[in-house]
Design an enzyme around this catalytic site. Structure first.
Site, PDB file in Angstrom:
ATOM      1  N   ASP A 121      45.428  14.779  36.033  1.00 13.30           N
ATOM      2  CA  ASP A 121      46.013  13.820  35.090  1.00 13.30           C
ATOM      3  C   ASP A 121      47.408  13.449  35.571  1.00 13.30           C
ATOM      4  OD1 ASP A 121      47.495  16.089  34.473  1.00 13.30           O
ATOM      5  OD2 ASP A 121      46.190  16.582  32.774  1.00 13.30           O
TER       6      ASP A 121
ATOM      7  N   ASP B 220      51.476  12.508  34.516  1.00 13.00           N
ATOM      8  CA  ASP B 220      52.582  12.487  33.560  1.00 13.00           C
ATOM      9  C   ASP B 220      53.598  11.480  34.073  1.00 13.00           C
ATOM     10  OD1 ASP B 220      51.521  14.597  32.040  1.00 13.00           O
ATOM     11  OD2 ASP B 220      52.309  16.051  33.467  1.00 13.00           O
TER      12      ASP B 220
ATOM     13  N   ASP C  28      60.194  23.847  36.319  1.00 11.78           N
ATOM     14  CA  ASP C  28      60.146  25.237  36.762  1.00 11.78           C
ATOM     15  C   ASP C  28      60.293  25.418  38.276  1.00 11.78           C
ATOM     16  OD1 ASP C  28      57.666  24.016  36.984  1.00 11.78           O
ATOM     17  OD2 ASP C  28      56.575  25.504  35.795  1.00 11.78           O
TER      18      ASP C  28
HETATM   19  P1  ATP Z   1      48.479  21.306  36.508  1.00 13.49           P
HETATM   20  O1  ATP Z   1      48.495  19.977  35.814  1.00 13.49           O
HETATM   21  O2  ATP Z   1      47.907  21.312  37.865  1.00 13.49           O
HETATM   22  O3  ATP Z   1      47.906  22.347  35.645  1.00 13.49           O
HETATM   23  P2  ATP Z   1      51.295  21.074  36.236  1.00 13.49           P
HETATM   24  O4  ATP Z   1      52.430  21.635  37.028  1.00 13.49           O
HETATM   25  O5  ATP Z   1      51.155  19.597  36.199  1.00 13.49           O
HETATM   26  O6  ATP Z   1      49.987  21.755  36.753  1.00 13.49           O
HETATM   27  P3  ATP Z   1      51.605  20.880  33.435  1.00 13.49           P
HETATM   28  O7  ATP Z   1      51.465  21.916  32.397  1.00 13.49           O
HETATM   29  O8  ATP Z   1      50.756  19.679  33.404  1.00 13.49           O
HETATM   30  O9  ATP Z   1      51.417  21.635  34.807  1.00 13.49           O
HETATM   31  O10 ATP Z   1      53.132  20.481  33.437  1.00 13.49           O
HETATM   32  C1  ATP Z   1      53.627  19.263  33.966  1.00 13.49           C
HETATM   33  C2  ATP Z   1      55.018  19.458  34.528  1.00 13.49           C
HETATM   34  O11 ATP Z   1      55.904  19.895  33.497  1.00 13.49           O
HETATM   35  C3  ATP Z   1      55.125  20.526  35.603  1.00 13.49           C
HETATM   36  O12 ATP Z   1      54.823  20.036  36.878  1.00 13.49           O
HETATM   37  C4  ATP Z   1      56.569  20.941  35.499  1.00 13.49           C
HETATM   38  O13 ATP Z   1      57.404  20.008  36.138  1.00 13.49           O
HETATM   39  C5  ATP Z   1      56.824  20.851  34.007  1.00 13.49           C
HETATM   40  N1  ATP Z   1      56.584  22.130  33.326  1.00 13.49           N
HETATM   41  C6  ATP Z   1      55.429  22.550  32.758  1.00 13.49           C
HETATM   42  N2  ATP Z   1      55.561  23.761  32.229  1.00 13.49           N
HETATM   43  C7  ATP Z   1      56.834  24.129  32.434  1.00 13.49           C
HETATM   44  C8  ATP Z   1      57.595  25.273  32.094  1.00 13.49           C
HETATM   45  N3  ATP Z   1      57.049  26.295  31.454  1.00 13.49           N
HETATM   46  N4  ATP Z   1      58.901  25.297  32.476  1.00 13.49           N
HETATM   47  C9  ATP Z   1      59.445  24.264  33.130  1.00 13.49           C
HETATM   48  N5  ATP Z   1      58.788  23.177  33.478  1.00 13.49           N
HETATM   49  C10 ATP Z   1      57.495  23.081  33.137  1.00 13.49           C
HETATM   50 MG    MG Z   2      49.756  18.434  34.941  1.00 15.40          MG
END
Ligand code: ATP
Ligand code: MG
Length: 478
Positions: A77, A79, A153
């Site tokens: 997805d 963002d 993060d």
């Molecule tokens: P995936 O979508 O593959 O599961 P993701 O890194 O995109 O991994 P998401 O939960 O969709 O995970 O989060 C989107 C973005 O938000 C991350 O890439 C990161 O930049 C930020 N993020 C998410 N969770 C945290 C957190 N706990 N602390 C800091 N930043 C975060």
């Molecule tokens: Mg994501």
């Protein structure tokens, strides 16, 4: 209240960020250095950025999608991060809605896609509300793009892609880390884990997904800090566990969780399960098949997976109850409740999922009955398929004799008289004694480990009372 909020937003700049790296300037990388061409990005994400930019705002694809595209993985997805406020975003897109209470984000619908659009968030300050362990409780201040990057993060997650210019804004050398295959924290890992212990789980999950090495500073504190996960609200932990288990890399994640001493905090019983040889085999088979299904784009069911993760706990609890002289089926129901209650303290397994899990478990002794009308009734149950798959997994792991699973396969395939001919005469205990003999010689041939487990006898031989219906009124369907 509005005035207070505006005051808070504009006052933001007056507070010094605590431990985060100072405001970095982004390095702006051209295609040659990041490799993402705008055609690789979903049309919805592109259109969303364009509309925001045409409205006079900054807009970038951010986070996991940029990271995945650079790593050659198809993003699941997208963002979008912007300096437009949620109301301003909402005004630009007819098909959009504001969601969230504390920090509002906007869901923008483009064709079949839903894009999550969030306003740049501000850095934490001395005013940020935290619990006594340092976990950030409120997090609702807007900020600049560099603030937003510093709050993310890992360096590989603080990348902003502008589809119009085909540039990546890289604040913390994330592209270099990604190419060197290192997962590095932005800021000081211990402080960032205290702010949000879920980052420990994210470190494990993302390193497994992207095949990255954990930077030693990211890895080292985890073992000592793992217990902080206990303070995370169960609903959040449950979501994070689902992400991990359905990442398509669950086997690798669980191995890494165990290596880093994290499995204790997550599923309180996962460590116990993995210490039982039969339990481990069963859990690993379930995770392997889940990974395969995720990678093939097939549907996966949280209830089914949690049912497998916890099954050997139920078995052990059930055995203990029967040894104490409890009646088999009521004892099974008690065991199911006790195991689920214990998990619920840590993981907010929703009532619906808990109901589905119990249905799968409660079907297991019913599969023993291969006489009379029972098998026909079972075939009609909405959870039959899940229960049958579960049965096959038990056979494959060597927990039960493969005969039962094979019988049910034949029974499903046959029809009319052929199906009826398969029925075992309803001769009560004698039938079970026969099965007990065949149990010792069978090795199933479909992955059974020949472990010679006699658990099947333990449930089969006491299965006198068949439950009138499956427990839990939760609707079927996954
Ligand atoms: P995936 O979508 O593959 O599961 P993701 O890194 O995109 O991994 P998401 O939960 O969709 O995970 O989060 C989107 C973005 O938000 C991350 O890439 C990161 O930049 C930020 N993020 C998410 N969770 C945290 C957190 N706990 N602390 C800091 N930043 C975060
Ligand atoms: Mg994501």
């Amino acid at each position: 209240m509005l005035r207070k909020f505006i005051h808070r937003v504009f006052k933001r700049g007056e507070h010094k960020p605590l431990h985060l790296p100072g405001k970095a300037d982004a390095t702006v990388l051209p295609v040659a250095q990041h490799g993402i061409h705008r055609e690789q990005v979903s049309s919805g994400a592109r259109r969303t950025c364009e509309t925001l930019q045409q409205g006079g705002f900054k807009a970038y694809i951010v986070g996991g999608a940029v990271r995945d595209l650079i790593a050659g993985i198809h993003p699941k997805d997208y963002d979008v991060a912007t300096n437009a406020t949620p109301d301003q975003v909402r005004n630009l897109f007819r098909r959009s809605r504001i969601i969230g209470r504390r920090f509002q984000i906007v869901h923008v619908m483009q064709g079949g896609e839903t894009l999550e659009v969030s306003t740049f968030r501000g850095a934490h300050t001395e005013e940020t509300l935290k619990d006594e362990h340092g976990r950030v409780l409120r997090d609702n201040v807007w900020g600049s793009m560099s603030d937003d990057a510093a709050r993310r993060d890992f360096t590989v997650n603080a990348l902003y892609y502008d589809p119009s210019a085909e540039t990546v804004h890289d604040y913390h050398h994330g592209v270099a880390d990604l190419k060197q295959k290192v997962l590095r924290m932005i800021g000081e890992p211990k402080a960032r884990y205290r702010e949000d212990p879920v980052r420990m789980l994210r470190a494990v999950r993302l390193s497994a997904k992207l095949n990255l090495e954990l930077d030693p500073a990211v890895r080292e504190p985890i073992r000592a800090m793992a217990s902080l996960i206990e303070n995370v609200p169960p609903a959040r932990l449950f979501d994070e566990m689902l992400k991990l288990l359905f990442s398509g890399h669950a086997v690798e994640c669980v191995k890494r969780l165990r290596d880093d001493g994290l499995h204790h905090g997550v599923l309180p019983l996962l460590d116990v399960i993995l210490e039982q040889p039969m339990g481990e085999k069963f859990v690993m088979l379930a995770l392997e098949s889940t990974d395969q299904r995720v990678r093939e784009g097939k549907a996966v069911s949280p209830s089914y997976l949690f049912a497998t993760l916890l099954w050997h706990e139920v078995l052990a609890n059930w055995e203990a109850r029967k040894t104490r002289g409890e009646v088999a089926i009521p004892a099974l129901y008690e065991a199911m409740d006790e195991v689920l209650d214990l998990q619920a303290e840590k993981l907010a397994i929703t009532r619906r999922i808990a109901g589905d899990i119990k249905e799968i478990w409660a079907l297991q002794p019913r599969f023993e009955k291969r006489a009379g009308k029972t098998p026909y009734r079972l075939l009609e149950l909405p959870r039959f398929r899940a229960g049958y798959d579960f049965l096959c997994l038990r056979a494959q792991s060597g927990e039960i004799d493969d005969d039962i699973a094979q019988w049910w396969e034949r029974f499903q395939e046959a029809d009319g008289p052929a199906r009826e001919a398969l029925l075992v005469p309803d001769s009560g205990p004698r039938k079970r004694r026969r099965r007990r003999r065949s149990n010792s010689k069978s090795d199933g041939g479909s992955g059974g480990n020949g472990g010679g487990n006699d658990r099947q006898d333990a449930h089969g031989s006491t299965d006198k009372e068949e439950p009138a219906s499956t427990p839990g009124d939760a609707p079927g369907g996954e």
